[in-house]
Design a protein around this motif. Structure first.
Motif, PDB file in Angstrom:
ATOM      1  N   LEU A 107       6.699  -3.103   4.152  1.00 17.80           N
ATOM      2  CA  LEU A 107       5.644  -2.860   5.140  1.00 17.80           C
ATOM      3  C   LEU A 107       4.541  -3.903   5.024  1.00 17.80           C
ATOM      4  O   LEU A 107       3.969  -4.326   6.040  1.00 17.80           O
ATOM      5  N   ALA A 108       4.226  -4.320   3.794  1.00 25.62           N
ATOM      6  CA  ALA A 108       3.206  -5.350   3.608  1.00 25.62           C
ATOM      7  C   ALA A 108       3.680  -6.683   4.193  1.00 25.62           C
ATOM      8  O   ALA A 108       2.909  -7.406   4.836  1.00 25.62           O
ATOM      9  N   ARG A 109       4.950  -7.021   3.986  1.00 29.77           N
ATOM     10  CA  ARG A 109       5.487  -8.261   4.558  1.00 29.77           C
ATOM     11  C   ARG A 109       5.402  -8.236   6.071  1.00 29.77           C
ATOM     12  O   ARG A 109       4.976  -9.195   6.700  1.00 29.77           O
ATOM     13  N   GLU A 110       5.841  -7.126   6.661  1.00 29.49           N
ATOM     14  CA  GLU A 110       5.826  -7.019   8.113  1.00 29.49           C
ATOM     15  C   GLU A 110       4.397  -7.094   8.647  1.00 29.49           C
ATOM     16  O   GLU A 110       4.125  -7.780   9.628  1.00 29.49           O
ATOM     17  N   GLY A 111       3.487  -6.388   7.987  1.00 36.64           N
ATOM     18  CA  GLY A 111       2.104  -6.373   8.456  1.00 36.64           C
ATOM     19  C   GLY A 111       1.446  -7.728   8.346  1.00 36.64           C
ATOM     20  O   GLY A 111       0.810  -8.200   9.290  1.00 36.64           O
ATOM     21  N   LEU A 112       1.592  -8.389   7.190  1.00 39.26           N
ATOM     22  CA  LEU A 112       0.964  -9.700   7.007  1.00 39.26           C
ATOM     23  C   LEU A 112       1.618 -10.750   7.890  1.00 39.26           C
ATOM     24  O   LEU A 112       0.958 -11.707   8.320  1.00 39.26           O
ATOM     25  N   GLU A 155       1.738   1.070   9.795  1.00 39.86           N
ATOM     26  CA  GLU A 155       2.739   1.819   9.040  1.00 39.86           C
ATOM     27  C   GLU A 155       2.348   1.913   7.564  1.00 39.86           C
ATOM     28  O   GLU A 155       2.518   2.954   6.934  1.00 39.86           O
ATOM     29  N   LEU A 156       1.825   0.811   7.024  1.00 40.99           N
ATOM     30  CA  LEU A 156       1.421   0.826   5.621  1.00 40.99           C
ATOM     31  C   LEU A 156       0.223   1.745   5.410  1.00 40.99           C
ATOM     32  O   LEU A 156       0.149   2.478   4.412  1.00 40.99           O
ATOM     33  N   GLU A 157      -0.726   1.725   6.337  1.00 43.93           N
ATOM     34  CA  GLU A 157      -1.877   2.627   6.224  1.00 43.93           C
ATOM     35  C   GLU A 157      -1.428   4.086   6.262  1.00 43.93           C
ATOM     36  O   GLU A 157      -1.926   4.930   5.501  1.00 43.93           O
ATOM     37  N   ALA A 158      -0.460   4.396   7.131  1.00 43.60           N
ATOM     38  CA  ALA A 158       0.037   5.776   7.205  1.00 43.60           C
ATOM     39  C   ALA A 158       0.668   6.187   5.882  1.00 43.60           C
ATOM     40  O   ALA A 158       0.473   7.320   5.410  1.00 43.60           O
ATOM     41  N   LEU A 159       1.432   5.274   5.266  1.00 41.37           N
ATOM     42  CA  LEU A 159       2.023   5.573   3.961  1.00 41.37           C
ATOM     43  C   LEU A 159       0.936   5.806   2.915  1.00 41.37           C
ATOM     44  O   LEU A 159       1.017   6.751   2.111  1.00 41.37           O
ATOM     45  N   VAL A 160      -0.076   4.959   2.914  1.00 43.03           N
ATOM     46  CA  VAL A 160      -1.152   5.078   1.929  1.00 43.03           C
ATOM     47  C   VAL A 160      -1.872   6.413   2.089  1.00 43.03           C
ATOM     48  O   VAL A 160      -2.166   7.101   1.097  1.00 43.03           O
ATOM     49  N   PHE A 181      -9.215  -2.291   2.910  1.00 37.69           N
ATOM     50  CA  PHE A 181      -8.915  -1.363   4.001  1.00 37.69           C
ATOM     51  C   PHE A 181      -7.986  -0.244   3.527  1.00 37.69           C
ATOM     52  O   PHE A 181      -8.229   0.942   3.778  1.00 37.69           O
ATOM     53  N   LEU A 182      -6.935  -0.605   2.783  1.00 39.61           N
ATOM     54  CA  LEU A 182      -5.959   0.389   2.330  1.00 39.61           C
ATOM     55  C   LEU A 182      -6.532   1.267   1.226  1.00 39.61           C
ATOM     56  O   LEU A 182      -6.252   2.478   1.174  1.00 39.61           O
ATOM     57  N   GLU A 183      -7.328   0.664   0.344  1.00 39.75           N
ATOM     58  CA  GLU A 183      -7.922   1.484  -0.720  1.00 39.75           C
ATOM     59  C   GLU A 183      -8.915   2.487  -0.140  1.00 39.75           C
ATOM     60  O   GLU A 183      -9.001   3.634  -0.601  1.00 39.75           O
TER      61      GLU A 183
END
Length: 972
Positions: free
Chosen positions: A792-797, A819-824, A913-915
């Motif tokens: 997800l990090a690869r896709e987002g970045l 998607e990564l934020e939703a997982l977090v 942002f994610l933290e």
């Protein structure tokens, strides 16, 4: 400087007076434009086209120039222009300005002097005693002018004008006129502008018996203009021709590479709208073929809308009647031979059509031009007269005057759109900047892709694909072996189709917005698109895609292919049991074996410390041929000792992961540690399913697995394998975590906690420990949570890597990392629920029990995240578990950023942002504030220091540097 930079350009067209007013006088100015450069940089444009800003009475929006060398005072001074130009260049942006060669204002001193009888300036303009000359030449502005001749009572003669009567045409048959216009060009080029738009270029000369357009003399004058520019400045400055002509009339302006560098693709533009409404690719294909054949160094400029009407001059009568009927049924929207509407109202507010047209704009052959405000879907006011309705102030916010100016409303040069669905109260930059689903962020994301593939999309060839379904437009762009496939559905209904991709067999289409790989090409390729849908694919070799998705802990194939030259040797005089069984031990061989094993374990990322010494505590043979032993190891290091459970095999061939020594004597062979060998996990599961019992010199080994046994297991990470709804977790590190997991999970009534159903146990008297656990999953393809997070990090970045971090970054990032934020957030909630559940089961203490394994405790299956293991016994603050998750998130971001250029500047912002999302989700689930939150930075620093010692990978070092910066402890 690359002299062909214009081929990679993304051009943004704007009026200085319409963009931003810095001094609150009601007119936009250069200081205001300079202040908005961060917005334009963040948008992703790299070239600015400024409409006329020269001294003018403004009867034609500045195209009626009264002094070529002065800036209209409301726009600022020459010094303001220089300051703007310098900052644009510092940001990597180029600037193109207008060169109005055809005419001046009647207020220009040249014309005022030319009116006087006997004036030497008389010959600067075209005069006649009768309006009968050049009969049959069309009147361009037929809604406003009855003739191309106007009588001047002072001069006592008629003067010639192809546009408004207050814009007399210059006489290019007079060499002094050409010389004067060259001097104008030199003045601005000396100041540093990068190019010139040649306004109304087809109309420079007049000849009796012709239509006075595109005359050979005009083409030669253009070539002289370019020659003069390059003799003075060399290559690099650009001429862009506004030649609204049929293809065969436009092509001569390029010459043989000695004419203009660029020309607007007027023939293609209306056909895009035609194809969209006819839902047939024919008009586009026809014009792409008609506009082929320009010189290699030349470039088309593509556009959808601009400051004028959507011109329908160069279409057939039937095409014009159709376009008027479907796009401007109300005659008030028509002007001259065109339509005076902005893009979004022209499309009826249809977002899908807006996105589709931009997909074509950004991927067809040429350099795209965006008209200011179209990126947010600005509307128009067709009742302002002429074409002023599409030139209203930029809508920055819902504040007064659309955030354009603080001047009183009545002093604005034009009123902003303030009523209806396109009112600035609803449509503005501020509202869209932080909204990840806005038009603005769609354009920003697309321009990020465009800029990443600038060479392919700007300079590459274009090949149309013969799809049977004519509602589908498909083409391949290729440059120096790099291929991009574009597929667009021109229909308002969903379409299925086959792409003829046989020649690309074996390549993998990677969708560029999501960075998701599609199935490899194996002949004709079947796809489906929704209404007005489109897709962009990079066609990449299969091996490249497989390498991209290697897990963090796996070595690349090329590193595993050979045997290290310095592979240790274990001298064995008897059988392999001499390495493992105390009563049969070969001391010299065991010492060499444990030394070699310690060396390889120091390279394993799953081991937290680097062992200085390795001892064998116990061993049990699991398989006789080839020999495979289960070992309990005691590892001594700087941080103390710990135990590890590790399978060791002796094989005659050297294939497979985990090779660490060769054996000399005793039959020879190679020693492997099997923590990364999925075959071992499959073997262990089969033995557990049979009901395993074994006895070493020191302990009993008992195990069972009552469930399904797949034929093979996939290794999710060292210590964890899964397949067909079954998982097997091996306690490579014996820290008590699996014991605690087995004891507590049956008491946790949380549906996402996967309770173990079987396992492998070591028993010695009353001492018992869990060596492995088994369990079940819902059907699906599982992956370890860190690998899922990394993907997800690869896709987002990848969606962000070509965007500068600037204004509106949060909205763009929120969408890219959605998607990564939703997982977090999910993990934050589940960690809070887990802490509460563990408190209920284990009781209150000095805080709550530690999770301790970070993302490694979770597994994702078909979008659901399950908890498989707890950490070792211990109590601590919730903050520690949050820090462990945050650390893994940051490391995933840095790992992803290593693989792509331009993503690095986003990592810190994404981590923050994610933290914040993690903390917020945790606190909302607990309905309380976290205690000692101010200690989080120091916790993270300590954790980062500890983890950096585990593994000398750049990602771990970057996380450490980040927290040294955050805590002010230096270290970069």
């Amino acid at each position: 400087m690359d002299p062909l930079w214009y081929k990679d350009a993304v051009i943004y067209q704007l009026h200085v007076r319409s963009f931003f007013d810095a001094n609150d006088d009601g007119y936009g100015d250069f200081e205001g434009l300079r202040q908005k450069l961060p917005y334009l940089e963040a948008l992703g444009v790299n070239t600015l086209w400024l409409m006329p800003f020269f001294q003018s009475p403004l009867r034609d929006d500045g195209y009626d120039i009264s002094d070529y060398y002065q800036i209209l005072p409301v726009h600022g001074s020459l010094e303001d222009f220089r300051r703007f130009l310098d900052e644009a260049h510092a940001r990597g942006m180029r600037v193109i300005i207008e060169l109005v060669l055809n005419h001046t204002s009647i207020d220009h001193p040249w014309f005022q002097e030319a009116r006087k009888p006997g004036s030497p300036m008389r010959d600067f303009y075209v005069w006649s005693d009768t309006p009968e000359r050049y009969k049959g030449v069309r009147v361009i502005f037929q809604d406003f002018e009855p003739s191309n001749w106007t009588f001047d009572p002072v001069a006592g003669a008629y003067y010639w004008h192809r546009f408004y009567h207050h814009q007399p045409d210059l006489n290019w048959d007079n060499p002094e006129v050409e010389k004067a216009m060259h001097q104008v060009m030199f003045f601005w080029a000396d100041m540093g502008v990068d190019g010139f738009r040649l306004d109304a270029i087809p109309y420079l000369y007049e000849r009796e018996g012709t239509n006075c357009e595109n005359l050979p003399e005009t083409i030669e004058a253009v070539k002289r203009l370019r020659k003069a520019l390059e003799e003075r400045y060399g290559p690099g400055k650009v001429l862009l021709a506004e030649a609204n002509m049929w293809p065969e009339e436009t092509l001569p302006y390029f010459g043989e590479g000695d004419g203009v560098h660029m020309a607007y693709n007027f023939p293609l533009m209306p056909r895009l709208f035609l194809a969209l409404r006819r839902e047939d690719r024919g008009p586009i294909e026809a014009m792409l073929q008609e506009t082929e054949g320009i010189p290699e160094s030349a470039q088309w400029a593509l556009f959808l809308r601009n400051h004028d009407e959507l011109t329908l001059e160069k279409v057939t009568e039937e095409e014009r009647e159709f376009l008027w009927e479907v796009y401007a049924p109300d005659p008030r929207y028509r002007i001259n031979l065109g339509i005076r509407r902005r893009l979004m109202p022209l499309l009826g507010g249809d977002r899908r059509r807006f996105e589709l047209l931009h997909a074509l704009l950004f991927t067809l052959k040429g350099s795209p031009i965006l008209y200011y405000g179209d990126e947010i879907g600005m509307g128009d006011n067709p009742f302002l007269g002429d074409r002023n309705g599409v030139r209203t102030p930029m809508q920055w916010s819902a504040d007064r005057n659309a955030g354009f100016s603080r001047a009183p409303y009545h002093r604005l040069f034009l009123p902003p759109v303030s009523e209806g669905p396109y009112s600035y109260h609803f449509v503005n930059v501020e509202a869209q900047q932080e909204n990840p689903h806005s038009l603005l962020n769609f354009v920003r994301r697309f321009l990020g892709i465009r800029n990443r593939y600038a060479r392919v999309l700007g300079r590459g060839s274009l090949r149309l694909l013969p799809v049977e379904n004519r509602r589908i437009l498909a083409y391949e762009r290729e440059y120096q072996g790099e291929k991009i496939l574009v597929v667009a559905n021109l229909s308002r209904y969903s379409q299925a189709f086959d792409l003829p991709l046989e020649e690309y067999e074996g390549l993998v289409p990677v969708e560029l917005f999501s960075q998701n790989p599609f199935p490899p090409v194996e002949g004709r390729y079947r796809l489906a698109l929704g209404p007005h849908g489109f897709m962009l694919f990079a066609l990449r070799p299969k091996q490249e895609i497989e390498r991209l998705y290697l897990p963090d802990w796996a070595a690349p194939e090329e590193e595993m292919a050979g045997i290290p030259q310095d592979l240790p040797t274990v001298p064995l005089s008897g059988g392999v049991e001499g390495l493992f069984i105390d009563t049969l031990v070969d001391e010299r061989a065991r010492a060499s074996f444990l030394s070699a094993l310690g060396r390889v374990l120091s390279e394993r990322s799953w081991l937290a410390s680097r062992p200085k010494q390795v001892g064998l505590k116990d061993a049990l043979r699991l398989q006789k041929e080839p020999p495979l032993y289960l070992t309990l190891l005691r590892l001594e290091g700087e941080g103390g000792s710990l135990e590890a459970f590790l399978p060791i095999a002796l094989r005659q061939d050297r294939e497979g992961p985990g090779l660490f020594a060769r054996v000399r004597g005793g039959g020879g062979g190679y020693l492997f540690e099997l923590s990364q060998d999925p075959g071992f996990y499959a073997l262990l599961l089969r033995r557990l399913a049979q009901g395993f019992e074994g006895r070493s010199l020191k302990a009993h080994y008992r195990g069972r697995h009552p469930g399904h046994v797949p034929e093979a297991l996939e290794l999710l990470r060292p210590g964890l394998a899964a397949g067909e709804g079954v998982w097997l977790q091996v306690g490579l590190i014996q820290d008590g975590g699996l014991d605690r997991t087995e004891r507590l999970f049956p008491h946790l009534s949380l549906p996402w906690v996967r309770r173990p159903v079987g396992g492998l146990y070591w028993e010695r008297g009353r001492e018992r420990r869990v060596l492995a656990l088994t369990g079940t999953f819902p059907s699906g393809q599982p992956q370890e949570a860190f690998a899922y997070t990394l993907r997800l990090a690869r896709e987002g970045l990848a969606r962000l890597q070509d965007h500068p971090v600037g204004e509106g970054a949060l909205g763009l990032m929120a969408d890219a990392l959605r998607e990564l934020e939703a997982l977090v957030r999910l993990l934050g909630v589940r960690l809070a629920l887990l802490h509460r559940a563990l408190q209920e089961v284990e009781g209150e203490g000095d805080g709550v029990p530690l999770l301790n394994r970070g993302l490694g405790a979770f597994v994702e299956v078909e979008g659901e995240v399950f908890l498989l293991a707890l950490g070792k016994e211990g109590r601590g603050l919730p903050l520690r578990d949050l820090a462990r998750l945050a650390y893994d998130l940051e490391r995933a971001l840095y790992l992803a950023a290593e693989e792509m250029e331009g993503a690095g500047p986003w990592v810190d912002l994404a981590a923050d942002f994610l933290e914040e999302a993690l903390f917020q989700a945790y606190q909302e689930a607990t309905q309380g504030a976290l205690e000692a939150l101010e200690g989080f930075p120091q916790l993270m620093l300590a954790l980062a220091q500890e983890q950096a010692l585990r593994e000398e990978k750049p990602s771990r070092q970057e996380v450490l540097k980040r927290w040294r910066r955050r805590t002010g402890e230096g270290g970069g």
